[in-house]
Design a protein around this motif. Structure first.
Motif, short mmCIF file in Angstrom:
data_model
loop_
_atom_site.label_atom_id
_atom_site.label_comp_id
_atom_site.label_asym_id
_atom_site.label_seq_id
_atom_site.Cartn_x
_atom_site.Cartn_y
_atom_site.Cartn_z
N PHE A 307 -7.62 78.62 -30.98
CA PHE A 307 -6.89 79.57 -30.13
C PHE A 307 -7.12 79.23 -28.66
O PHE A 307 -8.26 79.22 -28.18
CB PHE A 307 -7.36 81.01 -30.40
N ILE A 308 -6.04 78.96 -27.94
CA ILE A 308 -6.11 78.71 -26.50
C ILE A 308 -5.29 79.78 -25.79
O ILE A 308 -4.12 80.00 -26.12
CB ILE A 308 -5.57 77.32 -26.16
N ALA A 349 -2.84 78.47 -15.54
CA ALA A 349 -1.75 77.48 -15.46
C ALA A 349 -0.56 78.01 -14.67
O ALA A 349 -0.31 79.21 -14.62
CB ALA A 349 -1.30 77.09 -16.87
N SER A 350 0.14 77.07 -14.10
CA SER A 350 1.47 77.32 -13.56
C SER A 350 2.44 76.49 -14.39
O SER A 350 2.70 75.32 -14.07
CB SER A 350 1.56 76.94 -12.08
N ILE A 426 -1.28 67.58 -12.81
CA ILE A 426 -2.60 67.70 -13.45
C ILE A 426 -3.29 68.99 -13.02
O ILE A 426 -3.90 69.69 -13.84
CB ILE A 426 -3.47 66.47 -13.09
N LEU A 427 -3.17 69.34 -11.73
CA LEU A 427 -3.81 70.54 -11.21
C LEU A 427 -3.17 71.82 -11.74
O LEU A 427 -3.78 72.89 -11.69
CB LEU A 427 -3.76 70.53 -9.68
N SER A 428 -1.93 71.72 -12.25
CA SER A 428 -1.19 72.91 -12.68
C SER A 428 -1.75 73.58 -13.93
O SER A 428 -1.43 74.72 -14.23
CB SER A 428 0.28 72.55 -12.93
N PRO A 431 -1.49 70.23 -18.42
CA PRO A 431 -2.10 69.02 -19.00
C PRO A 431 -3.48 69.27 -19.62
O PRO A 431 -3.88 68.55 -20.53
CB PRO A 431 -2.19 68.06 -17.80
N ILE A 432 -4.20 70.27 -19.12
CA ILE A 432 -5.49 70.62 -19.74
C ILE A 432 -5.24 71.14 -21.15
O ILE A 432 -5.93 70.76 -22.11
CB ILE A 432 -6.22 71.69 -18.90
N VAL A 433 -4.24 72.00 -21.29
CA VAL A 433 -3.88 72.55 -22.61
C VAL A 433 -3.50 71.41 -23.55
O VAL A 433 -3.94 71.37 -24.71
CB VAL A 433 -2.71 73.56 -22.48
#
Length: 759
Positions: A307-308, A349-350, A426-428, A431-433
């Protein structure tokens, strides 16, 4: 006091754990019981306490051998244990960070080779189906949210295309399944109605078509195919984004059930839960978050990864006005913890920024509107120049070090190349998700697929073992073989054995279904959930209220009841699976005990060990999982518990009020009807459960008896082989030569399989 020396090796592809304690291999005891046939994420948080308790020490030097992703869970468990219990656990690692997709490719090639080998079992349709089902590439990521959280924007950001309808009101009324196809240049779609019939076949898909189909009440499911650019399609995995309707916009009960089933699913899938970081605490969230809470509490670390939570719309924050992303994240975590969700993975996130950057990259800036171009420039500048808008730094403590380093390396590369668009992307946060999705696939999904695929070979493994023991008997001289054949024949024809076997079969045939202790506990759990909901709702029905307020109360009560009914269905469906496994396990254990008693009576001497071992191996019942796979293959149906969600008396009457004045509604009558309806519905579900459980029980009996017949036939064939070898020397040599060739082939096969599954 010397510290305890512990070496732990865990292989996620075989689900095997090995312990060396102070230089000694541990083959049995509490550590083996804790970890046997279980994934590391299920027991790692209990391991350190077990070590401390078993060996009466808090000082442990632990060496972990395994994958990099699993080592991060071990490291985290050690950190938590040391912090909570003042332990002194030192840890070191020997890890591998190999590409797991290669293992799937190699396993498929080995299976193809095996079908050309000497074992017919590899060529059966049953094994083909089980193997291919185990490695089916579809991996679902369910995107769930309430209204105005930006769910469609999150999906469009991942697609790099304006495809799914995105408005300020609830706009997803259908289920959309978007499959990643890297070989496609554009997206195509087809749609299906509520009777599962196709309305429109494959055609080019764009935002206008999706909006048109979504607004059509006849549409139930839209299937879409196209390239999801940020996700690389693998041979073993094809990502499927599932866009589900929110709780306010489900077109029918099946849509709502799809959402709740996605949350409660025990299979390998993920859930992205999108929250509006600027506006929390809606009643719509409560039912879904309760389901997630229950799933996460039951699923251990694997569920934590599954779960994210995406705290979306971060682009609405302005650090120059003192608006803090850090405070917003704190509020999101507290909100989730208030709803019982401990230690959630929350990614700010954006999605709007990610979408704009990717659309501009893939379709050109001219495809953006004037407003979008302005937002793209403003957001890019904001995220690059303001440290507060660095989403990666905000989650540094919540993600693993290797994940942080992987993303940060990409960020530094973008900075070095002065690629502002890539930096902002990347900062948005999105991409981490996407990196966490990749991690879950490598850490959980592919290893589970490999394990299931290898388990489909279990029949061949059992046959090879029986063949080895048969050879040991055939290699004896003629006189001894004749003696063995005679004793085996006597065993099968002994009247007392025949009578005992008949009595055992009769006992199985006449056995009656009884509710298990676990199912009784589940029913108590269901009752508790019903009582909790009634306690929560009762205060809303105690007073006389205005008709407009009454409608709101009814709407909330209806939604809460729907979630409750779905939860009850989920609990009972899971219980059915457990009951079926429990029944088969009990029957199988009874059979194995029955065989052991027969063998002990017939071959009591230690000198009979080889003969008894052969007979025991030959008469062994397949494990429960294999039995169920066979039953599924033969029947290919699945029974689930469920009744329709509409037509309750209190719901039908919700707009008919007993008024004492023109403006007030007496809620006592509807309350009584509501309570009766809920309890009647529960009883219907329980009755349906009992019928299906009894049917499954009877099918389990038939399956066991069929397996017993198959084992009897196998024993007859082996007895013929022994007699033939005893009476004909040339035939004996031929059998031994053929079996040796098979054994050699099998050893080579297992050597290749072990190499594929090795760390």
């Amino acid at each position: 006091m010397k510290s305890l020396k512990v070496e732990l090796t865990y292989n996620p592809y075989t689900v095997k754990s090995e312990f060396i304690i102070n230089g000694k291999d541990i083959k049995e005891g509490p550590l083996v019981d804790l970890t046997l046939n279980k994934r590391l994420q299920q027991w790692v948080d209990k391991l350190l306490e077990a070590l401390s308790h078993t060996y009466n020490t808090k000082e442990i030097d632990l060496v972990f051998n395994g994958t990099l992703l699993d080592s991060e869970d071990v490291k985290d468990a050690v950190f938590i244990y040391n912090k909570k219990s003042a332990g002194i656990i030192n840890i070191s690692y020997n890890t591998t960070d190999e590409t797991v997709d290669d293992k799937v490719t190699e396993l498929k090639a080995l299976y193809k080779e095996a079908k050309e080998g000497p074992f017919d079992e590899f060529r059966t349709e049953e094994m083909e189906i089980n193997f291919n089902t185990s490695l089916a590439p579809e991996f679902e990521v369910n995107v769930i949210a309430t209204m105005s959280s930006g769910k469609s924007t999150v999906i469009n950001a991942m697609l790099g295309k304006e495809l799914m309808p995105a408005k300020n009101e609830a706009c997803t009324a259908t289920i959309a399944k978007i499959s990643d196809r890297d070989d496609m240049k554009s997206f195509r779609a087809k749609r299906i109605d509520h009777q599962q019939d196709m309305i429109d076949d494959w055609q080019d898909a764009d935002a206008k078509l999706m909006e048109k189909w979504n607004e059509d009440a006849n549409t139930s499911v839209i299937e879409i195919e196209g390239n999801i650019p940020a996700i690389s399609e693998k041979e073993s995995i094809r990502l499927v984004l599932v866009d589900t309707p929110g709780p306010n916009n489900s077109r029918d009960s099946e849509h709502r059930k799809a959402t709740t089933s996605a949350i409660s699913a025990k299979n390998m899938s993920m859930v992205l839960y999108v929250l509006n970081a600027t506006q929390l605490s809606t009643d719509d969230d409560k039912g879904l978050l309760n389901l997630i809470r229950d799933a996460m509490m039951a699923g251990g670390r694997e569920a934590q990864d599954r779960f994210i939570f995406i705290a979306n719309k971060i682009d609405n924050f302005d650090p120059e006005k003192g608006e803090s992303v850090q405070n917003a994240l704190k509020n999101v975590r507290e909100y989730l913890q208030y709803n019982g969700i401990a230690n959630p993975i929350v990614i700010p996130a954006s999605a709007e920024l990610t979408k704009l950057i990717r659309v501009a990259e893939f379709e050109g800036k001219d495809s953006l509107t004037r407003s979008q171009k302005g937002n793209l420039n403003n957001f890019t500048e904001l995220f690059i120049e303001e440290p507060e808008m660095n989403m990666l730094e905000h989650v540094k403590s919540a993600i693993s070090k290797s994940t942080y380093n992987k993303i940060n390396d990409k960020l530094q590369a973008a900075k070095n190349s002065k690629n502002e668009a890539k930096q902002a992307e990347i900062l948005s946060g999105i991409p981490i998700v996407e990196t966490l999705l990749d991690n879950f696939i490598a850490k959980h999904a592919i290893p589970a697929k490999l394990k299931d695929a290898v388990d489909s070979f279990s029949g061949v493994m059992a046959k090879a073992e029986s063949m080895k023991k048969l050879d040991a008997l055939i290699e004896k001289d003629t006189a001894e073989m004749n003696n063995i054949a005679e004793r085996l024949e006597n065993f099968s024809q002994e009247k007392s054995n025949i009578q005992q076997a008949k009595e055992f079969r009769d006992r199985i045939k006449t056995a009656k279904y009884q509710l298990s202790k676990d199912s009784k506990k589940s029913r108590m759990h269901v009752d508790n959930k019903i009582n909790d909901l009634l306690d929560e709702l009762q205060s809303k029905f105690d007073n006389e209220i205005r008709p407009s307020e009454a409608k709101m109360v009814f709407k909330k009560a209806e939604r809460d009841c729907e979630y409750l009914f779905d939860t009850i269905e989920s609990i009972l469906t899971e219980d059915l699976e457990k009951e079926q496994m429990s029944t088969l396990n009990q029957f199988r254990d009874d059979y194995q005990k029955h065989i052991a008693e027969l063998l002990e009576k017939t071959f009591p001497s230690n000198d009979d060990f080889a003969l008894k071992d052969f007979q025991s191996s030959s008469m062994a019942m397949p494990d429960t999982t294999s039995l169920l796979k066979e039953a599924t293959y033969e029947k290919r149906t699945q029974v689930c518990v469920g009744t329709e969600r509409h037509g309750f008396l209190w719901l039908k009457k919700r707009d008919v009020y007993e008024t004492k004045t023109e403006e007030l509604v007496d809620m006592s009558g509807p309350w009584n009807e509501l309570e009766v309806s809920i309890r009647e519905h529960k009883q219907k579900e329980i009755t349906s459960f009992s019928k299906v459980a009894e049917n499954n029980f009877e099918e389990a009996k038939i399956l066991l008896l069929k397996q017993m017949d198959a084992i009897d036939n196998k024993m007859d064939e082996m007895l013929k082989t022994i007699k033939s070898a005893a009476s004909d020397k040339q035939q004996k040599e031929k059998i031994l030569a053929e079996n040796k060739a098979k054994q050699d082939w099998y050893k080579n096969f297992m050597s290749k399989l072990d190499a594929i599954l090795a760390l």
